[in-house]
Design a protein around this motif. Structure first.
Motif, short mmCIF file in Angstrom:
data_model
loop_
_atom_site.label_atom_id
_atom_site.label_comp_id
_atom_site.label_asym_id
_atom_site.label_seq_id
_atom_site.Cartn_x
_atom_site.Cartn_y
_atom_site.Cartn_z
N GLY A 82 0.80 -1.22 0.00
CA GLY A 82 0.00 0.00 0.00
C GLY A 82 0.83 1.27 0.00
O GLY A 82 0.32 2.35 -0.29
N ASP A 83 2.12 1.17 0.32
CA ASP A 83 3.00 2.35 0.31
C ASP A 83 3.23 2.83 -1.11
O ASP A 83 3.14 2.06 -2.07
N THR A 84 3.57 4.10 -1.23
CA THR A 84 4.00 4.62 -2.52
C THR A 84 5.48 4.30 -2.68
O THR A 84 6.27 4.50 -1.76
N VAL A 85 5.83 3.76 -3.83
CA VAL A 85 7.22 3.47 -4.14
C VAL A 85 7.58 4.26 -5.40
O VAL A 85 6.78 4.35 -6.33
N GLY A 101 5.68 7.13 -9.74
CA GLY A 101 5.15 6.68 -8.45
C GLY A 101 4.14 5.56 -8.64
O GLY A 101 3.27 5.62 -9.51
N TYR A 102 4.27 4.51 -7.85
CA TYR A 102 3.39 3.35 -7.91
C TYR A 102 2.98 2.95 -6.50
O TYR A 102 3.60 3.36 -5.52
N MET A 103 1.95 2.10 -6.43
CA MET A 103 1.58 1.52 -5.15
C MET A 103 2.32 0.19 -5.02
O MET A 103 2.23 -0.67 -5.88
N ILE A 113 6.72 -5.92 -6.89
CA ILE A 113 5.50 -5.93 -7.71
C ILE A 113 4.70 -4.71 -7.31
O ILE A 113 4.41 -4.51 -6.12
N VAL A 114 4.35 -3.89 -8.28
CA VAL A 114 3.64 -2.64 -8.03
C VAL A 114 2.46 -2.51 -8.98
O VAL A 114 2.34 -3.27 -9.95
N THR A 115 1.64 -1.54 -8.69
CA THR A 115 0.54 -1.20 -9.59
C THR A 115 0.44 0.31 -9.67
O THR A 115 0.81 1.01 -8.73
N ALA A 116 -0.05 0.77 -10.79
CA ALA A 116 -0.32 2.19 -10.91
C ALA A 116 -1.48 2.53 -9.99
O ALA A 116 -2.30 1.67 -9.65
N SER A 144 3.05 -4.23 -12.51
CA SER A 144 4.40 -4.04 -13.05
C SER A 144 5.41 -4.63 -12.07
O SER A 144 5.16 -4.69 -10.87
N VAL A 145 6.56 -5.02 -12.60
CA VAL A 145 7.62 -5.60 -11.78
C VAL A 145 8.91 -4.84 -12.09
O VAL A 145 9.26 -4.65 -13.25
N PHE A 146 9.59 -4.40 -11.01
CA PHE A 146 10.84 -3.65 -11.15
C PHE A 146 11.89 -4.26 -10.24
O PHE A 146 11.57 -4.80 -9.18
N PRO A 147 13.18 -4.14 -10.61
CA PRO A 147 14.24 -4.63 -9.72
C PRO A 147 14.31 -3.76 -8.47
O PRO A 147 14.12 -2.54 -8.54
#
Length: 180
Positions: A82-85, A101-103, A113-116, A144-147
């Motif tokens: 739930g945090d903003t990353v 910025g993503y959740m 693993i994040v989502t807009a 979305s997936v980021f390192p």
């Protein structure tokens, strides 16, 4: 028997490879003039137990178990679902070119693993409900997936990382131009 007594006793058992005491365990190729590989490994690991566990030691041990680096593991503890990353966005040449910025949703190995942020869903439960519905209706969801190294808890930190990359790129171009 105390740990220091056990270590002393194990050190005294330096079985020679091929001797009558050697059980030909399958690790004998790692034995040496210093003795049995299994006994040496036991001594090394038990000796670690005697050392006080500093934060750095624990971090190194945990990273080894999780097959990642201490830096990536430390970075990964900064986020809760739930945090903003803030993520370094990369161009087609894999060079960071922007931040977004993503959740944050979860970690998986060495990635996040994040989502807009979707519509008026700015909370974790609403966002997950949206993705559950999208998956059920469309058999699709926008994740979305980021390192981990590309992810930051603060926008300012992500911007500083992007600026550092831009500065290095500029320096490299200047050096290349000076050579020609």
């Amino acid at each position: 028997m105390k740990i220091d007594e056990l270590i002393k006793a194990l050190r005294g058992l330096k079985v020679e490879t091929g001797s009558l005491a050697c059980q030909v365990c399958g690790y004998e190729r790692n034995c040496s003039i210093h003795g049995c590989a299994i006994i040496n490994e036991a001594v090394e690991r038990i000796t670690m137990l005697e050392e006080p566990f500093s934060e750095g030691t624990v971090l190194k041990m945990a990273a080894a178990v999780l097959e990642t680096t201490p830096e990536e593991l430390l970075q990964s503890t900064r986020f809760q679902a739930g945090d903003t990353v803030w993520v370094l966005m990369r161009d087609e040449d894999d060079v960071p070119c922007d931040i977004g910025g993503y959740m944050f949703l979860a970690f998986a190995g060495t990635a996040v693993i994040v989502t807009a942020f979707i519509g008026d869903h700015d909370d974790l439960d609403g966002t997950l409900a949206y993705h559950i519905e999208e998956t059920a209706v469309n058999f699709d969801s926008d994740l979305s997936v980021f390192p981990i190294p590309d992810c930051y808890a603060a926008r300012e930190d992500a911007q500083a990382a992007l600026d550092a990359v831009a500065s290095r790129e500029s320096q490299m171009k200047e050096e290349t131009n000076a050579e020609t």
